[in-house]
Design an enzyme around this catalytic site. Sequence first.
Site, PDB file in Angstrom:
ATOM      1  N   ARG A  84       0.822  -1.222   0.000  1.00 39.25           N
ATOM      2  CA  ARG A  84       0.000   0.000   0.000  1.00 39.25           C
ATOM      3  C   ARG A  84       0.860   1.277   0.000  1.00 39.25           C
ATOM      4  O   ARG A  84       0.477   2.271   0.619  1.00 39.25           O
ATOM      5  CB  ARG A  84      -0.953   0.021   1.203  1.00 39.25           C
ATOM      6  CG  ARG A  84      -2.080  -0.992   1.111  1.00 39.25           C
ATOM      7  CD  ARG A  84      -3.191  -0.455   0.215  1.00 39.25           C
ATOM      8  NE  ARG A  84      -4.268  -1.431   0.073  1.00 39.25           N
ATOM      9  CZ  ARG A  84      -5.404  -1.383   0.770  1.00 39.25           C
ATOM     10  NH1 ARG A  84      -5.617  -0.434   1.637  1.00 39.25           N
ATOM     11  NH2 ARG A  84      -6.334  -2.280   0.554  1.00 39.25           N
TER      12      ARG A  84
ATOM     13  N   ARG B  88      -6.171  11.790  -5.809  1.00 42.18           N
ATOM     14  CA  ARG B  88      -7.384  11.052  -5.466  1.00 42.18           C
ATOM     15  C   ARG B  88      -8.606  11.972  -5.511  1.00 42.18           C
ATOM     16  O   ARG B  88      -9.660  11.592  -5.989  1.00 42.18           O
ATOM     17  CB  ARG B  88      -7.183  10.468  -4.073  1.00 42.18           C
ATOM     18  CG  ARG B  88      -8.357   9.821  -3.423  1.00 42.18           C
ATOM     19  CD  ARG B  88      -8.517   8.389  -3.881  1.00 42.18           C
ATOM     20  NE  ARG B  88      -9.524   7.719  -3.082  1.00 42.18           N
ATOM     21  CZ  ARG B  88     -10.822   7.976  -3.162  1.00 42.18           C
ATOM     22  NH1 ARG B  88     -11.260   8.880  -4.016  1.00 42.18           N
ATOM     23  NH2 ARG B  88     -11.687   7.340  -2.412  1.00 42.18           N
TER      24      ARG B  88
ATOM     25  N   ASP C  12      -6.892  -2.425  -7.677  1.00 45.39           N
ATOM     26  CA  ASP C  12      -7.451  -3.081  -6.503  1.00 45.39           C
ATOM     27  C   ASP C  12      -7.783  -4.529  -6.842  1.00 45.39           C
ATOM     28  O   ASP C  12      -8.021  -4.859  -8.006  1.00 45.39           O
ATOM     29  CB  ASP C  12      -8.711  -2.359  -6.003  1.00 45.39           C
ATOM     30  CG  ASP C  12      -9.014  -2.749  -4.558  1.00 45.39           C
ATOM     31  OD1 ASP C  12      -8.391  -2.187  -3.646  1.00 45.39           O
ATOM     32  OD2 ASP C  12      -9.839  -3.659  -4.359  1.00 45.39           O
TER      33      ASP C  12
ATOM     34  N   TYR D  81     -15.083 -11.268  -0.192  1.00 45.10           N
ATOM     35  CA  TYR D  81     -15.794 -10.011  -0.466  1.00 45.10           C
ATOM     36  C   TYR D  81     -17.010 -10.248  -1.367  1.00 45.10           C
ATOM     37  O   TYR D  81     -18.057  -9.618  -1.200  1.00 45.10           O
ATOM     38  CB  TYR D  81     -14.857  -8.989  -1.121  1.00 45.10           C
ATOM     39  CG  TYR D  81     -13.793  -8.479  -0.184  1.00 45.10           C
ATOM     40  CD1 TYR D  81     -14.069  -7.469   0.746  1.00 45.10           C
ATOM     41  CD2 TYR D  81     -12.505  -9.011  -0.203  1.00 45.10           C
ATOM     42  CE1 TYR D  81     -13.102  -7.015   1.619  1.00 45.10           C
ATOM     43  CE2 TYR D  81     -11.523  -8.561   0.670  1.00 45.10           C
ATOM     44  CZ  TYR D  81     -11.831  -7.564   1.577  1.00 45.10           C
ATOM     45  OH  TYR D  81     -10.871  -7.124   2.440  1.00 45.10           O
TER      46      TYR D  81
ATOM     47  N   ARG E 289      -3.070   6.902   1.085  1.00 43.11           N
ATOM     48  CA  ARG E 289      -3.516   8.131   1.754  1.00 43.11           C
ATOM     49  C   ARG E 289      -2.519   8.782   2.697  1.00 43.11           C
ATOM     50  O   ARG E 289      -2.715   9.924   3.102  1.00 43.11           O
ATOM     51  CB  ARG E 289      -4.823   7.842   2.510  1.00 43.11           C
ATOM     52  CG  ARG E 289      -6.011   7.690   1.580  1.00 43.11           C
ATOM     53  CD  ARG E 289      -7.166   7.009   2.277  1.00 43.11           C
ATOM     54  NE  ARG E 289      -6.813   5.626   2.591  1.00 43.11           N
ATOM     55  CZ  ARG E 289      -7.677   4.711   3.030  1.00 43.11           C
ATOM     56  NH1 ARG E 289      -8.924   5.039   3.229  1.00 43.11           N
ATOM     57  NH2 ARG E 289      -7.286   3.484   3.277  1.00 43.11           N
TER      58      ARG E 289
HETATM   59  O1  CP3 Z   1       0.161   0.714  -3.160  1.00 39.62           O
HETATM   60  C1  CP3 Z   1      -0.355  -0.415  -3.352  1.00 39.62           C
HETATM   61  O2  CP3 Z   1      -0.204  -1.361  -2.574  1.00 39.62           O
HETATM   62  C2  CP3 Z   1      -1.084  -0.660  -4.639  1.00 39.62           C
HETATM   63  C3  CP3 Z   1      -2.503  -0.559  -4.643  1.00 39.62           C
HETATM   64  C4  CP3 Z   1      -3.421  -1.505  -3.882  1.00 39.62           C
HETATM   65  C5  CP3 Z   1      -4.664  -1.060  -3.378  1.00 39.62           C
HETATM   66  N1  CP3 Z   1      -5.352  -2.133  -2.915  1.00 39.62           N
HETATM   67  C6  CP3 Z   1      -5.131   0.320  -3.390  1.00 39.62           C
HETATM   68  C7  CP3 Z   1      -6.196   0.732  -2.467  1.00 39.62           C
HETATM   69  C8  CP3 Z   1      -3.340  -2.879  -3.639  1.00 39.62           C
HETATM   70  C9  CP3 Z   1      -2.202  -3.834  -3.920  1.00 39.62           C
HETATM   71  C10 CP3 Z   1      -4.576  -3.269  -3.043  1.00 39.62           C
HETATM   72  C11 CP3 Z   1      -4.924  -4.668  -2.681  1.00 39.62           C
HETATM   73  C12 CP3 Z   1      -6.126  -4.921  -1.878  1.00 39.62           C
HETATM   74  N2  CP3 Z   1      -7.353  -4.349  -1.988  1.00 39.62           N
HETATM   75  C13 CP3 Z   1      -6.204  -5.940  -0.897  1.00 39.62           C
HETATM   76  C14 CP3 Z   1      -5.104  -6.900  -0.531  1.00 39.62           C
HETATM   77  C15 CP3 Z   1      -4.034  -6.245   0.276  1.00 39.62           C
HETATM   78  C16 CP3 Z   1      -4.436  -5.839   1.643  1.00 39.62           C
HETATM   79  O3  CP3 Z   1      -4.363  -4.627   1.910  1.00 39.62           O
HETATM   80  O4  CP3 Z   1      -4.806  -6.702   2.442  1.00 39.62           O
HETATM   81  C17 CP3 Z   1      -7.518  -5.910  -0.373  1.00 39.62           C
HETATM   82  C18 CP3 Z   1      -8.048  -6.806   0.716  1.00 39.62           C
HETATM   83  C19 CP3 Z   1      -8.236  -4.906  -1.070  1.00 39.62           C
HETATM   84  C20 CP3 Z   1      -9.682  -4.542  -0.930  1.00 39.62           C
HETATM   85  C21 CP3 Z   1      -9.862  -3.161  -0.449  1.00 39.62           C
HETATM   86  N3  CP3 Z   1      -9.500  -2.040  -1.176  1.00 39.62           N
HETATM   87  C22 CP3 Z   1     -10.419  -2.733   0.767  1.00 39.62           C
HETATM   88  C23 CP3 Z   1     -10.935  -3.649   1.863  1.00 39.62           C
HETATM   89  C24 CP3 Z   1     -10.388  -1.329   0.768  1.00 39.62           C
HETATM   90  C25 CP3 Z   1     -10.954  -0.404   1.808  1.00 39.62           C
HETATM   91  C26 CP3 Z   1     -10.072  -0.294   3.008  1.00 39.62           C
HETATM   92  C27 CP3 Z   1      -9.136   0.894   2.883  1.00 39.62           C
HETATM   93  O5  CP3 Z   1      -7.931   0.721   3.113  1.00 39.62           O
HETATM   94  O6  CP3 Z   1      -9.648   1.974   2.597  1.00 39.62           O
HETATM   95  C28 CP3 Z   1      -9.764  -0.917  -0.441  1.00 39.62           C
HETATM   96  C29 CP3 Z   1      -9.518   0.467  -0.863  1.00 39.62           C
HETATM   97  C30 CP3 Z   1      -8.143   0.818  -1.349  1.00 39.62           C
HETATM   98  N4  CP3 Z   1      -7.369   0.082  -2.194  1.00 39.62           N
HETATM   99  C31 CP3 Z   1      -7.445   2.024  -1.048  1.00 39.62           C
HETATM  100  C32 CP3 Z   1      -6.236   1.969  -1.753  1.00 39.62           C
HETATM  101  C33 CP3 Z   1      -5.166   3.034  -1.813  1.00 39.62           C
HETATM  102  C34 CP3 Z   1      -7.983   3.165  -0.206  1.00 39.62           C
HETATM  103  C35 CP3 Z   1      -9.063   3.865  -0.942  1.00 39.62           C
HETATM  104  C36 CP3 Z   1      -8.892   5.367  -1.065  1.00 39.62           C
HETATM  105  O7  CP3 Z   1      -7.839   5.868  -1.460  1.00 39.62           O
HETATM  106  O8  CP3 Z   1      -9.884   6.038  -0.815  1.00 39.62           O
END
Ligand code: CP3
Length: 350
Positions: free
Chosen positions: A33, A46, A83, A159, A37
């Site tokens: 990640r 964003r 994602d 999910y 943010r």
């Molecule tokens: O920088 C990176 O790692 C690359 C981008 C990336 C994102 N999601 C961006 C993201 C990667 C590799 C993921 C994988 C992902 N997505 C996983 C597996 C890794 C982990 O973190 O366990 C999972 C379970 C998801 C599903 C997901 N996406 C959830 C549950 C959420 C909401 C929770 C949160 O952190 O807000 C997301 C949203 C998400 N994916 C964000 C980002 C940067 C935040 C959203 C935002 O910017 O508003």
Amino acid sequence: MEEAQQTESTGIKPLLRVLEGTREAVPPIWMMRQAGRYLPEYRAVREKAGGFLDLCFNSELAAEVTLQPVRRFGFDAAILFSDILVIPLALGRKVEFQVGEGPKLESMADAAALANLHESIDNKVLAPVYETVARVKSALDSKTTLIGFCGAPWTVATYMVAGEATPDQAPARLFAYRDPESFARLIDRLVQGSIEYLVGQLKAGAEVVQIFDTWAGVLGPQQFERWCIEPTQKIVEGVRGRIPGAKIIGFPRGVGAMALPYVELTGVNGIGLDWTFEREIARDMLQPRVAVQGNVDPLALLAGGAALAREVDDVMETLAGGRHIFNLGHGILPQTPIAHVEQMLKRVRG
Ligand code: CP3
């Protein structure tokens, strides 16, 4: 010139070298990640992009946020900004992200919902993601590795079945217990879609792909073999059938005592470990077989100071003697100060 030729033949990307079997004096480093943010430049893009999925499917902006942490910190890898939930979308399910609430999908409570799932992923939906990969690749220097990814079928299924994040993944676990045949059909669909998706990313320029199994740790041993190891093994085999020698990292979060069978049966080149994994076991049992990635506690990074220094030193002392990719044990938390990331990098690189 001579030096250039030499580096050309041995490969100059530290992360790829570690996955190929070498130990690096200073381990390659990136963060799960890392585009997110905690970075003001991410928050600015964003805001401009609209919704989170709009950002994922806007190749220009997605490439920009992928590159931001690499520019700022000089990480050894860029990870594609996208994602794991774009796969359900490409299989015809509705997926939404509401600010502050996480993902919302149409849930799939039973086998009947499988009827509405496409046979295979729609590559038109995913075309912008492949374009992001190509854009990032052309912008990276010769030392930085581009990582693509997908979610593991089990984690994506949790999910899809629940329709949202759950504390214990109970809906998917119940579905799998009550109707294993139908659940296997869902998992198989995700296996095939993930192979297609990862091959698309590798063809577009990704050099490594990571399979995120964030919720692997809730499964008992038999369930873990069936819903985590087997599908991952099929993805690895399927991808390598089309891209021979493809480099793959698995991240079975909470894997615990199943780490060795996971590594031996899936055939991954590297395993990402969360911070609860005993590091001496990783050193003695896993590093001789694969590269080990991890495993700083994201909360130690948030704490910073002496706690972070101790955590980094412990990871380095235990794992730096073998094939090691320095990383967090899970994603960086949004509240993390940038200075703490700098402190961590300085401590690893000296
Ligand atoms: O920088 C990176 O790692 C690359 C981008 C990336 C994102 N999601 C961006 C993201 C990667 C590799 C993921 C994988 C992902 N997505 C996983 C597996 C890794 C982990 O973190 O366990 C999972 C379970 C998801 C599903 C997901 N996406 C959830 C549950 C959420 C909401 C929770 C949160 O952190 O807000 C997301 C949203 C998400 N994916 C964000 C980002 C940067 C935040 C959203 C935002 O910017 O508003």
